[in-house]
Write a protein that holds these residues in place. Structure first.
Motif, PDB file in Angstrom:
ATOM      1  N   SER A 183      -3.427   0.268   4.876  1.00 21.37           N
ATOM      2  CA  SER A 183      -2.243   0.837   5.536  1.00 21.37           C
ATOM      3  C   SER A 183      -1.073   0.734   4.559  1.00 21.37           C
ATOM      4  O   SER A 183      -0.747  -0.358   4.090  1.00 21.37           O
ATOM      5  N   PRO A 184      -0.445   1.872   4.203  1.00 16.41           N
ATOM      6  CA  PRO A 184      -0.762   3.227   4.661  1.00 16.41           C
ATOM      7  C   PRO A 184      -2.015   3.777   3.987  1.00 16.41           C
ATOM      8  O   PRO A 184      -2.444   3.280   2.948  1.00 16.41           O
ATOM      9  N   ARG A 185      -2.587   4.808   4.592  1.00 15.11           N
ATOM     10  CA  ARG A 185      -3.766   5.447   4.022  1.00 15.11           C
ATOM     11  C   ARG A 185      -3.358   6.320   2.840  1.00 15.11           C
ATOM     12  O   ARG A 185      -2.212   6.743   2.715  1.00 15.11           O
ATOM     13  N   SER A 240      -8.575  -5.557   6.780  1.00 14.16           N
ATOM     14  CA  SER A 240      -7.702  -4.476   6.327  1.00 14.16           C
ATOM     15  C   SER A 240      -6.738  -5.008   5.282  1.00 14.16           C
ATOM     16  O   SER A 240      -6.411  -6.204   5.264  1.00 14.16           O
ATOM     17  N   TYR A 241      -6.258  -4.102   4.416  1.00 18.65           N
ATOM     18  CA  TYR A 241      -5.387  -4.494   3.312  1.00 18.65           C
ATOM     19  C   TYR A 241      -4.099  -3.671   3.345  1.00 18.65           C
ATOM     20  O   TYR A 241      -4.107  -2.486   3.700  1.00 18.65           O
ATOM     21  N   THR A 242      -3.013  -4.317   2.944  1.00 20.04           N
ATOM     22  CA  THR A 242      -1.768  -3.586   2.720  1.00 20.04           C
ATOM     23  C   THR A 242      -1.817  -2.975   1.328  1.00 20.04           C
ATOM     24  O   THR A 242      -2.645  -3.366   0.484  1.00 20.04           O
ATOM     25  N   LEU A 243      -0.937  -2.042   1.072  1.00 13.95           N
ATOM     26  CA  LEU A 243      -0.874  -1.417  -0.249  1.00 13.95           C
ATOM     27  C   LEU A 243      -0.519  -2.446  -1.324  1.00 13.95           C
ATOM     28  O   LEU A 243      -1.035  -2.389  -2.440  1.00 13.95           O
ATOM     29  N   SER A 244       0.329  -3.383  -0.987  1.00 18.11           N
ATOM     30  CA  SER A 244       0.708  -4.436  -1.947  1.00 18.11           C
ATOM     31  C   SER A 244      -0.495  -5.293  -2.315  1.00 18.11           C
ATOM     32  O   SER A 244      -0.658  -5.698  -3.475  1.00 18.11           O
ATOM     33  N   SER A 278       0.301   8.286  -8.581  1.00 25.53           N
ATOM     34  CA  SER A 278       1.352   7.534  -9.271  1.00 25.53           C
ATOM     35  C   SER A 278       2.681   7.715  -8.551  1.00 25.53           C
ATOM     36  O   SER A 278       3.432   6.757  -8.334  1.00 25.53           O
ATOM     37  N   GLN A 279       2.978   8.954  -8.172  1.00 25.35           N
ATOM     38  CA  GLN A 279       4.205   9.231  -7.427  1.00 25.35           C
ATOM     39  C   GLN A 279       4.182   8.566  -6.058  1.00 25.35           C
ATOM     40  O   GLN A 279       5.211   8.076  -5.567  1.00 25.35           O
ATOM     41  N   TRP A 280       3.013   8.516  -5.457  1.00 23.02           N
ATOM     42  CA  TRP A 280       2.865   7.903  -4.133  1.00 23.02           C
ATOM     43  C   TRP A 280       3.119   6.401  -4.192  1.00 23.02           C
ATOM     44  O   TRP A 280       3.788   5.836  -3.322  1.00 23.02           O
ATOM     45  N   PHE A 281       2.594   5.737  -5.218  1.00 16.20           N
ATOM     46  CA  PHE A 281       2.856   4.307  -5.403  1.00 16.20           C
ATOM     47  C   PHE A 281       4.354   4.061  -5.558  1.00 16.20           C
ATOM     48  O   PHE A 281       4.915   3.155  -4.939  1.00 16.20           O
ATOM     49  N   LEU A 282       5.004   4.876  -6.391  1.00 14.59           N
ATOM     50  CA  LEU A 282       6.442   4.705  -6.602  1.00 14.59           C
ATOM     51  C   LEU A 282       7.222   4.925  -5.309  1.00 14.59           C
ATOM     52  O   LEU A 282       8.173   4.189  -5.006  1.00 14.59           O
ATOM     53  N   ALA A 283       6.828   5.940  -4.547  1.00 13.75           N
ATOM     54  CA  ALA A 283       7.515   6.230  -3.295  1.00 13.75           C
ATOM     55  C   ALA A 283       7.381   5.089  -2.295  1.00 13.75           C
ATOM     56  O   ALA A 283       8.262   4.884  -1.446  1.00 13.75           O
ATOM     57  N   ASN A 284       6.287   4.322  -2.398  1.00 12.69           N
ATOM     58  CA  ASN A 284       6.077   3.189  -1.505  1.00 12.69           C
ATOM     59  C   ASN A 284       6.574   1.871  -2.106  1.00 12.69           C
ATOM     60  O   ASN A 284       6.342   0.801  -1.531  1.00 12.69           O
ATOM     61  N   GLY A 285       7.254   1.965  -3.278  1.00 14.83           N
ATOM     62  CA  GLY A 285       7.847   0.787  -3.894  1.00 14.83           C
ATOM     63  C   GLY A 285       6.849  -0.224  -4.396  1.00 14.83           C
ATOM     64  O   GLY A 285       7.116  -1.434  -4.399  1.00 14.83           O
ATOM     65  N   VAL A 286       5.679   0.243  -4.830  1.00 17.19           N
ATOM     66  CA  VAL A 286       4.616  -0.664  -5.272  1.00 17.19           C
ATOM     67  C   VAL A 286       4.296  -0.415  -6.738  1.00 17.19           C
ATOM     68  O   VAL A 286       4.161   0.733  -7.168  1.00 17.19           O
ATOM     69  N   GLU A 287       4.160  -1.489  -7.507  1.00 19.76           N
ATOM     70  CA  GLU A 287       3.734  -1.401  -8.894  1.00 19.76           C
ATOM     71  C   GLU A 287       2.303  -1.932  -9.013  1.00 19.76           C
ATOM     72  O   GLU A 287       1.891  -2.808  -8.250  1.00 19.76           O
ATOM     73  N   THR A 288       1.584  -1.378  -9.984  1.00 19.41           N
ATOM     74  CA  THR A 288       0.203  -1.812 -10.215  1.00 19.41           C
ATOM     75  C   THR A 288       0.122  -2.418 -11.617  1.00 19.41           C
ATOM     76  O   THR A 288      -0.118  -1.699 -12.595  1.00 19.41           O
TER      77      THR A 288
END
Length: 302
Positions: free
Chosen positions: A259-261, A179-183, A204-214
């Protein structure tokens, strides 16, 4: 025997929230409206409204009956309008859809529209959600089928279906057993849809809401190309799970447990409200009946 007066009473009570408001709308008395509902309930021995509450609330059975009642009233209104019109009605439908709809259930919808409205001229347009929405605002398109991302109260929105996406990749890109984390997903090259795509906007909004950059992104707003890039092993991508299950079964694509899905994508039909004949509303209800994102039109039958 069920009458249109009873059906109208049911519809307007549920729409306006009270027997009194429905009576005003129908130019009659509250007692007359109450009697119509009592006759309808007594005829079939069912309870349509929950009388234990202060406001007019439908029972589960009432909710079920309301859907059919609305269809019946719409059909009656359409029939009356057609009989009164000197010319053939509903000559043209300017229909905008995203690529996913075009690749799955659009042929089913077109077939149903042609059966229901033989004289209808359908002008389809396949495009990105933002462009279709702007066309709807400009009144250069009649109805669009897009992800529920705009929330514009000027338009009617009929819910259609849900899309469950999953992170997918080709063999060798990542390990399939863990399993993988969003980060950790964000550390990969992410094949993503752009800012004009409804799905791209949501994620894009979901990534920002989870504090993750791609930091490593391949932008691709063409779904077929996005699938092709993912199959080629050029990165990991969020793709519709159900209609690509055949590629997963063949291990052409693999699903990363995360996680999260990913959030569920809700699709809607958006259109301008029209009176007295809600033709586009009828088309939206046909979209509800035809909506099926589970299978690609290019996919061979089992």
């Amino acid at each position: 025997m069920v009458t249109f007066k009873q059906i109208e009473a049911l519809y307007w009570i549920s729409k306006l929230g009270s027997f009194n408001a429905a009576a005003t709308q129908l130019h009659t008395t509250q007692s007359a409206v109450s009697k119509r509902i009592q006759e309808l309930e007594g005829r079939f021995d069912v309870e349509i409204f929950d009388r234990s509450r202060r406001s007019a609330c439908l029972t589960p059975k009432g909710e079920e009956v309301l859907r059919s009642a609305q269809l019946l009233l719409d059909t009656r209104n359409t029939l009356l309008a057609q009989l009164g019109a000197r010319e053939v009605m509903f000559r043209r439908l300017r229909l905008g859809v995203t690529e996913l709809t075009a690749l799955t259930w659009l042929p089913i919808l077109i077939s149903s529209l042609r059966k229901q409205f033989p004289q209808l001229e359908i002008e389809p347009e396949v495009g990105l959600s933002q462009a279709l929405y702007e066309r709807l605002v400009d009144n250069t398109i009649d109805l669009i089928i897009v992800p529920d991302t705009f929330g514009d109260t000027r338009f009617m929105m009929t819910p259609l279906g849900k899309i469950e996406n999953a992170w997918m990749f080709a063999s060798g890109v990542m390990q399939a057993e863990r399993s993988y984390t969003l980060s950790e997903i964000a550390e990969q090259t992410v094949i993503a849809q752009g800012k004009d795509s409804g799905m791209g906007i949501v994620y894009s909004q979901w990534f920002l809401a989870n504090g993750v950059e791609t930091p490593k992104v391949i932008v691709c707003s063409n779904l077929v190309a996005q699938i092709g890039l993912t199959v080629s092993g050029l990165g990991v991508s969020y793709l519709p799970k159900e209609c690509l299950s055949h590629l997963v079964k063949k291990k052409i694509l693999r699903i990363a447990k995360t996680s999260p899905r990913l959030p569920i994508m809700n699709y809607v039909a958006m259109y301008r409200p029209a009176q007295p004949i809600d033709f586009h509303g009828e088309v939206a209800r046909m979209c509800q009946e035809c909506c099926d994102f589970s299978r690609l039109v290019l996919q061979a039958p089992n």
